[in-house]
Scaffold this motif. Structure first.
Motif, PDB file in Angstrom:
ATOM      1  N   ASP A   1       0.784  -1.251   0.000  1.00 55.02           N
ATOM      2  CA  ASP A   1       0.000   0.000   0.000  1.00 55.02           C
ATOM      3  C   ASP A   1       0.812   1.296   0.000  1.00 55.02           C
ATOM      4  O   ASP A   1       0.441   2.245  -0.689  1.00 55.02           O
ATOM      5  CB  ASP A   1      -1.051   0.005   1.124  1.00 55.02           C
ATOM      6  CG  ASP A   1      -0.474  -0.336   2.484  1.00 55.02           C
ATOM      7  OD1 ASP A   1       0.169  -1.395   2.595  1.00 55.02           O
ATOM      8  OD2 ASP A   1      -0.663   0.433   3.435  1.00 55.02           O
TER       9      ASP A   1
ATOM     10  N   ASP B   1      -2.981  -3.074  -0.913  1.00 61.13           N
ATOM     11  CA  ASP B   1      -1.895  -3.856  -0.313  1.00 61.13           C
ATOM     12  C   ASP B   1      -1.279  -4.843  -1.290  1.00 61.13           C
ATOM     13  O   ASP B   1      -0.234  -5.427  -1.009  1.00 61.13           O
ATOM     14  CB  ASP B   1      -2.415  -4.639   0.901  1.00 61.13           C
ATOM     15  CG  ASP B   1      -2.731  -3.723   2.073  1.00 61.13           C
ATOM     16  OD1 ASP B   1      -2.874  -2.504   1.861  1.00 61.13           O
ATOM     17  OD2 ASP B   1      -2.831  -4.229   3.204  1.00 61.13           O
TER      18      ASP B   1
ATOM     19  N   SER C   1       1.196  -7.597   6.344  1.00 61.21           N
ATOM     20  CA  SER C   1      -0.071  -7.008   6.807  1.00 61.21           C
ATOM     21  C   SER C   1      -1.100  -6.982   5.688  1.00 61.21           C
ATOM     22  O   SER C   1      -2.057  -6.231   5.752  1.00 61.21           O
ATOM     23  CB  SER C   1       0.174  -5.580   7.310  1.00 61.21           C
ATOM     24  OG  SER C   1       0.498  -4.724   6.235  1.00 61.21           O
TER      25      SER C   1
ATOM     26  N   LYS D   1      -6.566  -9.563  10.595  1.00 61.83           N
ATOM     27  CA  LYS D   1      -6.634  -8.128  10.323  1.00 61.83           C
ATOM     28  C   LYS D   1      -7.987  -7.825   9.700  1.00 61.83           C
ATOM     29  O   LYS D   1      -8.327  -8.355   8.638  1.00 61.83           O
ATOM     30  CB  LYS D   1      -5.507  -7.719   9.374  1.00 61.83           C
ATOM     31  CG  LYS D   1      -5.571  -6.243   8.998  1.00 61.83           C
ATOM     32  CD  LYS D   1      -4.372  -5.805   8.201  1.00 61.83           C
ATOM     33  CE  LYS D   1      -4.512  -4.357   7.777  1.00 61.83           C
ATOM     34  NZ  LYS D   1      -3.319  -3.890   7.053  1.00 61.83           N
TER      35      LYS D   1
ATOM     36  N   PHE E   1      -4.196   6.547   9.887  1.00 61.17           N
ATOM     37  CA  PHE E   1      -2.965   5.949   9.334  1.00 61.17           C
ATOM     38  C   PHE E   1      -2.880   6.212   7.835  1.00 61.17           C
ATOM     39  O   PHE E   1      -1.824   6.532   7.294  1.00 61.17           O
ATOM     40  CB  PHE E   1      -2.986   4.442   9.607  1.00 61.17           C
ATOM     41  CG  PHE E   1      -1.860   3.648   8.985  1.00 61.17           C
ATOM     42  CD1 PHE E   1      -0.728   3.325   9.723  1.00 61.17           C
ATOM     43  CD2 PHE E   1      -1.955   3.167   7.679  1.00 61.17           C
ATOM     44  CE1 PHE E   1       0.300   2.567   9.164  1.00 61.17           C
ATOM     45  CE2 PHE E   1      -0.938   2.408   7.115  1.00 61.17           C
ATOM     46  CZ  PHE E   1       0.193   2.110   7.857  1.00 61.17           C
ATOM     47  N   ARG E   2      -4.014   6.074   7.160  1.00 59.69           N
ATOM     48  CA  ARG E   2      -4.003   6.305   5.703  1.00 59.69           C
ATOM     49  C   ARG E   2      -3.757   7.773   5.402  1.00 59.69           C
ATOM     50  O   ARG E   2      -3.169   8.098   4.363  1.00 59.69           O
ATOM     51  CB  ARG E   2      -5.298   5.782   5.091  1.00 59.69           C
ATOM     52  CG  ARG E   2      -5.388   4.256   5.211  1.00 59.69           C
ATOM     53  CD  ARG E   2      -6.713   3.698   4.735  1.00 59.69           C
ATOM     54  NE  ARG E   2      -6.814   2.270   5.010  1.00 59.69           N
ATOM     55  CZ  ARG E   2      -7.939   1.565   4.933  1.00 59.69           C
ATOM     56  NH1 ARG E   2      -9.059   2.172   4.585  1.00 59.69           N
ATOM     57  NH2 ARG E   2      -7.948   0.285   5.201  1.00 59.69           N
TER      58      ARG E   2
ATOM     59  N   LYS F   1     -11.011  -3.022   0.174  1.00 61.09           N
ATOM     60  CA  LYS F   1     -10.151  -3.816   1.063  1.00 61.09           C
ATOM     61  C   LYS F   1     -10.923  -4.960   1.729  1.00 61.09           C
ATOM     62  O   LYS F   1     -10.329  -5.897   2.247  1.00 61.09           O
ATOM     63  CB  LYS F   1      -9.450  -2.933   2.092  1.00 61.09           C
ATOM     64  CG  LYS F   1      -8.340  -2.070   1.475  1.00 61.09           C
ATOM     65  CD  LYS F   1      -7.242  -1.697   2.474  1.00 61.09           C
ATOM     66  CE  LYS F   1      -6.109  -0.940   1.763  1.00 61.09           C
ATOM     67  NZ  LYS F   1      -4.905  -0.767   2.609  1.00 61.09           N
TER      68      LYS F   1
ATOM     69  N   GLN G   1      -9.283  -8.058   3.617  1.00 59.03           N
ATOM     70  CA  GLN G   1      -9.262  -7.961   5.081  1.00 59.03           C
ATOM     71  C   GLN G   1     -10.545  -8.573   5.640  1.00 59.03           C
ATOM     72  O   GLN G   1     -11.560  -8.671   4.951  1.00 59.03           O
ATOM     73  CB  GLN G   1      -9.113  -6.497   5.493  1.00 59.03           C
ATOM     74  CG  GLN G   1      -7.795  -5.902   4.975  1.00 59.03           C
ATOM     75  CD  GLN G   1      -7.622  -4.424   5.266  1.00 59.03           C
ATOM     76  OE1 GLN G   1      -8.566  -3.732   5.643  1.00 59.03           O
ATOM     77  NE2 GLN G   1      -6.407  -3.925   5.066  1.00 59.03           N
TER      78      GLN G   1
ATOM     79  N   LYS H   1      -5.823  -7.230  14.854  1.00 55.72           N
ATOM     80  CA  LYS H   1      -5.846  -5.795  14.560  1.00 55.72           C
ATOM     81  C   LYS H   1      -7.192  -5.412  13.972  1.00 55.72           C
ATOM     82  O   LYS H   1      -7.673  -6.135  13.089  1.00 55.72           O
ATOM     83  CB  LYS H   1      -4.739  -5.514  13.535  1.00 55.72           C
ATOM     84  CG  LYS H   1      -4.641  -4.093  13.053  1.00 55.72           C
ATOM     85  CD  LYS H   1      -3.623  -3.996  11.948  1.00 55.72           C
ATOM     86  CE  LYS H   1      -3.587  -2.589  11.421  1.00 55.72           C
ATOM     87  NZ  LYS H   1      -2.784  -2.486  10.222  1.00 55.72           N
TER      88      LYS H   1
ATOM     89  N   SER I   1      -4.475   3.463  14.551  1.00 58.37           N
ATOM     90  CA  SER I   1      -4.491   4.925  14.483  1.00 58.37           C
ATOM     91  C   SER I   1      -5.812   5.541  14.941  1.00 58.37           C
ATOM     92  O   SER I   1      -5.825   6.560  15.635  1.00 58.37           O
ATOM     93  CB  SER I   1      -4.171   5.368  13.059  1.00 58.37           C
ATOM     94  OG  SER I   1      -5.068   4.782  12.132  1.00 58.37           O
TER      95      SER I   1
ATOM     96  N   TYR J   1       0.754   3.660  19.304  1.00 56.15           N
ATOM     97  CA  TYR J   1       1.417   4.945  19.064  1.00 56.15           C
ATOM     98  C   TYR J   1       1.793   5.606  20.392  1.00 56.15           C
ATOM     99  O   TYR J   1       2.579   6.538  20.409  1.00 56.15           O
ATOM    100  CB  TYR J   1       0.526   5.843  18.201  1.00 56.15           C
ATOM    101  CG  TYR J   1       0.275   5.208  16.844  1.00 56.15           C
ATOM    102  CD1 TYR J   1       1.241   5.287  15.845  1.00 56.15           C
ATOM    103  CD2 TYR J   1      -0.872   4.454  16.592  1.00 56.15           C
ATOM    104  CE1 TYR J   1       1.060   4.651  14.630  1.00 56.15           C
ATOM    105  CE2 TYR J   1      -1.064   3.818  15.381  1.00 56.15           C
ATOM    106  CZ  TYR J   1      -0.096   3.915  14.402  1.00 56.15           C
ATOM    107  OH  TYR J   1      -0.268   3.274  13.208  1.00 56.15           O
TER     108      TYR J   1
HETATM  109  C1  PBG Z   1      -1.535  -1.586   5.457  1.00 52.96           C
HETATM  110  C2  PBG Z   1      -1.572  -1.215   6.896  1.00 52.96           C
HETATM  111  C3  PBG Z   1      -2.593  -0.467   7.471  1.00 52.96           C
HETATM  112  C4  PBG Z   1      -2.260  -0.308   8.810  1.00 52.96           C
HETATM  113  C5  PBG Z   1      -1.054  -0.958   9.033  1.00 52.96           C
HETATM  114  N1  PBG Z   1      -0.643  -1.527   7.831  1.00 52.96           N
HETATM  115  C6  PBG Z   1      -3.792   0.175   6.858  1.00 52.96           C
HETATM  116  C7  PBG Z   1      -4.639  -0.575   5.942  1.00 52.96           C
HETATM  117  O1  PBG Z   1      -4.701  -1.797   5.944  1.00 52.96           O
HETATM  118  O2  PBG Z   1      -5.298   0.096   5.152  1.00 52.96           O
HETATM  119  C8  PBG Z   1      -3.100   0.460   9.780  1.00 52.96           C
HETATM  120  C9  PBG Z   1      -2.457   0.870  11.046  1.00 52.96           C
HETATM  121  C10 PBG Z   1      -3.209   1.893  11.811  1.00 52.96           C
HETATM  122  O3  PBG Z   1      -4.355   2.283  11.485  1.00 52.96           O
HETATM  123  O4  PBG Z   1      -2.654   2.364  12.807  1.00 52.96           O
HETATM  124  N2  PBG Z   1      -0.678  -2.562   5.065  1.00 52.96           N
END
Ligand code: PBG
Length: 329
Positions: free
Chosen positions: A127, A135, A170, A200, A209-210, A223, A227, A254, A280, A319
């Motif tokens: 990603d 991803d 991930s 996940k 995060f994004r 996704k 996911q 997660k 995040s 964090y």
């Molecule tokens: C993507 C990835 C993501 C996070 C960690 N690795 C976001 C997603 O899958 O879109 C999210 C981490 C977070 O929100 O703190 N490989």
């Protein structure tokens, strides 16, 4: 009122004084339980604040080393790196992910040189490098599982060559853990650990995060085609079982707080090293409420993290890692 019918068994005796409470407490939180996720950018210049994650920044490599030093000195044993690469190098197949002179390999080697004992965890997924924010590799509007695995294998080996201690897929493709393990072993990296993001979920809590990586999906697919569905619990156990069978050393659930039940079941069922990611959006909620003066930030954050320990986590990506390590000394 006579006393004869009062209870002899009194749980409250266990709560009378701090020293009594300390002696009977079942779970504890320490800096050693925490992993600090950090964002790295290509430009050296000043750190860039991430508006939806107050207190978190995109760091140039030098500043990243300084930030990781602060974490290490506070007692945090590991950091997890996430790169914000230049838009110009993002492509549909994300091939910058396995450039040996790319941002992540440079950041890893700078960290390992400065702090050899700090564990450096790198994210295996496309990603940050995908022009579509996906991803994996997009083929005809879908994420192609096996083509993605070929890319991830190269990315993981590239990270291990740079000195990553732990590679963390991930991406949620099927079969990637086994393929990565085989490729790492073939390249002589038999001691590189795999932390699998096994359960996940397709979560809205990844929003901030994004923003940090500017990696929101911009096409290709949803996704939710890779996911997990937030309605599923049993399925998480299948995912974890597959990743362990393929050679995952550590498994992860997660996000964190909305999935405590999943964390508990994974730890109870497999008894293997189990991690959880307080993502995040969870961080943003604590921060926002704290900034409003609506919650006591420290007490709430510590309570939330202790909850992960009670639910079976061996370690927590948060964090807050360095802050918490400094708070609890
Ligand atoms: C993507 C990835 C993501 C996070 C960690 N690795 C976001 C997603 O899958 O879109 C999210 C981490 C977070 O929100 O703190 N490989």
């Amino acid at each position: 009122m006579s006393g004869h019918s009062y209870p002899h068994r009194r749980q409250r005796r266990l709560r009378t004084r701090p020293a009594v409470r300390d002696l009977v407490r079942e779970h504890h939180l320490s800096a050693k339980d925490l992993i600090q996720p950090l964002f790295v950018k290509e430009q050296p210049g000043p750190d860039e604040p991430i508006p939806s994650m107050p207190g978190q920044f995109r760091h140039g490599v030098d500043s990243l080393v300084a930030r990781a030093t602060r974490a290490w000195e506070a007692g945090v044993p590991a950091v997890a790196l996430f790169p914000r690469v230049r838009d110009e190098i993002k492509t549909e197949d994300g091939q910058a992910a396995w450039d040996p002179s790319g941002l992540v390999p440079r950041a890893v080697s700078a960290l390992k040189t400065a702090l050899p004992d700090l564990l450096v965890i790198t994210d295996v997924a496309l990603d940050p490098y995908s022009s579509l924010g996906q991803d994996g590799v997009v083929v005809d509007g879908d994420i192609h599982n096996d083509r993605t695995i070929e890319a991830l294998v190269q990315q993981a080996v590239c990270q291990a060559e740079a000195g990553a201690d732990v590679v963390a897929p991930s991406d949620m493709m099927d079969g990637r853990v086994g393929a990565i393990r085989e490729a790492l072993d073939d390249a002589g990296h038999t001691d590189t650990l795999i932390l699998a993001y096994s359960a996940k979920y397709a979560s809205a809590f990844y929003g901030p995060f994004r923003d940090a990586l500017d990696s929101a999906p911009r096409g290709g697919t949803d996704k939710r085609t890779y996911q997990m569905d937030p309605g599923n619990g049993d399925e998480a156990l299948h995912e974890v079982e597959m990743d362990l069978a393929e050679g995952a050393d550590w498994v992860m659930v997660k996000p964190g707080m909305p999935y405590l039940d999943v964390l508990w079941r994974v730890r109870e069922t497999f008894g293997r090293p189990t991690f959880v990611y307080q993502v995040s959006g969870e961080y943003a909620m604590f921060k926002a409420a704290a900034q409003q003066g609506w919650i006591d930030e420290r007490v709430c954050v510590l309570e939330g993290l202790l909850g992960f320990k009670r639910a079976g986590a061996n370690g927590v990506l948060t964090y807050y890692a360095t802050d918490v390590a400094e708070w609890i000394g």
